[in-house]
Enzyme design. Structure first.
Site, PDB file in Angstrom:
ATOM      1  CB  SER A 183      36.884  77.171 167.855  1.00  0.00           C
ATOM      2  OG  SER A 183      36.886  77.215 169.266  1.00  0.00           O
ATOM      3  CG  HIS A 211      36.467  74.803 164.243  1.00  0.00           C
ATOM      4  ND1 HIS A 211      35.302  75.446 163.850  1.00  0.00           N
ATOM      5  CD2 HIS A 211      36.307  74.520 165.556  1.00  0.00           C
ATOM      6  CE1 HIS A 211      34.494  75.554 164.888  1.00  0.00           C
ATOM      7  NE2 HIS A 211      35.075  74.995 165.933  1.00  0.00           N
ATOM      8  CE  LYS A 242      32.450  72.527 165.036  1.00  0.00           C
ATOM      9  NZ  LYS A 242      33.165  71.695 165.992  1.00  0.00           N
TER      10      LYS A 242
HETATM   11  C1  LIG Z   1      32.924  70.935 167.224  1.00  0.00           C
HETATM   12  C2  LIG Z   1      34.150  70.277 167.706  1.00  0.00           C
HETATM   13  C3  LIG Z   1      34.123  68.987 168.236  1.00  0.00           C
HETATM   14  C4  LIG Z   1      32.834  68.244 168.453  1.00  0.00           C
HETATM   15  O1  LIG Z   1      32.250  67.867 167.249  1.00  0.00           O
HETATM   16  P1  LIG Z   1      30.818  67.136 167.265  1.00  0.00           P
HETATM   17  O2  LIG Z   1      30.841  66.245 166.063  1.00  0.00           O
HETATM   18  O3  LIG Z   1      29.796  68.209 167.202  1.00  0.00           O
HETATM   19  O4  LIG Z   1      30.739  66.366 168.537  1.00  0.00           O
HETATM   20  C5  LIG Z   1      35.330  68.399 168.598  1.00  0.00           C
HETATM   21  N1  LIG Z   1      36.493  69.061 168.457  1.00  0.00           N
HETATM   22  C6  LIG Z   1      36.563  70.311 167.959  1.00  0.00           C
HETATM   23  C7  LIG Z   1      37.884  70.988 167.812  1.00  0.00           C
HETATM   24  C8  LIG Z   1      35.385  70.961 167.582  1.00  0.00           C
HETATM   25  O5  LIG Z   1      35.448  72.204 167.115  1.00  0.00           O
END
Ligand SMILES: *Cc1c(COP(=O)(O)O)cnc(C)c1O
Length: 396
Positions: A183, A211, A242
């Site tokens: 990220s 992501h 996301k």
């Molecule tokens: C955002 C993210 C998470 C967590 O996701 P949520 O559904 O908001 O708990 C886990 N792993 C990665 C790589 C992320 O970017």
């Protein structure tokens, strides 16, 4: 008792603030989309959301959610295995598996829970977890909850991974664990090479597509599509929070026996609430949309190419990206904060990141592109970046 504890907390909070690490929150009073309104009344263009496909305020998803509210109610008041499973949850699980080309899926309240609950039920002291050094916090926590031996390799570094695989050869089972897209840099895990090493050293593979799902690969199927290894990864975790609508919810998808074992033993699944019917139904609608057209992916990819090209032409130092994350390198922590503040005044909402979120001397502004952005939004951002870049001496 609280007096002493309060004093301790206040001192800690003060030191966080003094170190410049205090995380404030900007308050939005509009839906999450390309242009948002802050409670200050300011309208800004949002370049720091994970709303990659622009679905966070999508009318079809809202309608699907409303429909489920009317027909299936508000909440489940239960974990899945007691009375928290509706037809909608089963249907969504099937859609996730179809999307990723896997056998079965298990839903969680969040991807944080999916990652938190994936290792402990599957692996023990005799096994090895071989994890990328830049993996998400939820993977790190999930690994901590498991008794398996831990190995760490340098970010996306295949020589380093191979070294660790060699060290782990005596263990019963080995699993390589990686984020699909990292990220902070926007780079992808080299899944084709990881797959080769997994075969050579007899290891399983788990990839976190949070992501990358919806974003990477020609049709947005994530890194297994991009690297042409669809169906070859044993475990995929991902989020509905996301690109896939942005509400809430996570999942683990993969080989059916793995998913079945997680249903039996994964603690965040067994001891935490089911996602609400409206979220499940909107998720179903979302995967239906994804299977009909790649218009949103196409737009996102075009937006990213456009932005990156223009920023490089303007003279910015951009990390090579393989995703919708574009790191504008500034190297200096204070500069990254000043730059972001000035951009906000120009109507561009981005966040500057610096140590310890990224390595020392690697401060940057992270720009997240979205299919919600129109060319005029991108142009506005590029113009603002260029103006501030000159003002702060980043550009000549
Ligand atoms: C955002 C993210 C998470 C967590 O996701 P949520 O559904 O908001 O708990 C886990 N792993 C990665 C790589 C992320 O970017």
């Amino acid at each position: 008792m609280y007096g002493k504890f309060q004093q301790y907390l206040q001192t800690e909070l003060d030191s966080i603030t003094e170190a410049g690490l205090f995380k404030g929150e900007r308050i939005i009073n509009s839906p999450q989309e390309a242009e948002i309104t802050l409670t200050t009344g300011q309208k800004v263009l949002n370049f720091c959301m994970n709303n990659y496909l622009g679905l966070s305020n999508n009318q079809e998803l809202i309608d699907a959610a409303k429909n489920a509210l009317d027909t299936r109610g508000f909440g489940m008041s239960s974990v899945r295995f007691i009375c928290g499973t509706q037809d909608l949850h089963k249907e969504l699980e099937k859609k996730v598996a179809e999307f990723f080309g896997t056998e079965d899926t298990i839903l969680y309240a969040a991807a944080f829970d999916a990652n938190g609950g994936v290792f402990e039920p599957l692996f023990s002291e005799e096994d090895a977890i071989i994890s990328d050094s830049l993996n998400h916090a939820s993977i790190i926590d999930g690994v901590r909850l498991c008794k398996a031996q831990r190995y760490r390799y340098e970010n996306a570094d295949m020589a380093s991974l191979e070294e660790q695989l060699i060290k782990a050869q005596d263990q019963r089972f080995r699993i390589i664990v990686t984020d699909g897209v990292f990220s902070m840099d926007g780079n992808t895990a080299p899944m084709d090479e990881i797959n080769k090493l997994a075969k050579k050293y007899d290891a399983l593979i788990m990839v976190d597509e949070c992501h990358s799902a919806g974003v990477v690969g020609k049709t947005g199927r994530g890194v297994t599509e991009q690297f042409n290894i669809r169906g070859e990864v044993d475990i995929i975790t991902g989020t509905l929070g996301k690109a896939f609508g942005g509400a809430i919810g996570g999942f683990t998808t993969g080989k059916k026996e793995i998913i079945e074992m997680l249903r039996q033993r994964s603690r965040p699944y067994l001891f935490s609430n089911s996602i609400p019917p409206m979220v499940a139904n909107a998720g179903i609608k979302m995967f239906d949309m994804m299977s009909q057209t790649t218009a949103l992916q196409d737009k996102l990819h075009a937006n990213t190419d456009y932005f990156v090209k223009k920023m490089i032409n303007a003279g910015f130092d951009i990390k090579p990206t393989k995703s919708a994350i574009c790191a504008v390198m500034l190297y200096d922590a204070k500069l990254s904060q000043d730059f972001a503040t000035k951009l906000l005044a120009e109507g561009i909402y981005v966040i500057g990141f610096y140590y310890p979120v990224v390595a020392k001397g690697q401060a940057r502004i992270r720009v997240q592109l979205s299919a919600a952005h129109e060319t005029k939004h991108l142009d506005h951002a590029i113009t603002a970046f260029t103006k501030i870049g000159k003002e702060l001496g980043v550009l000549k």
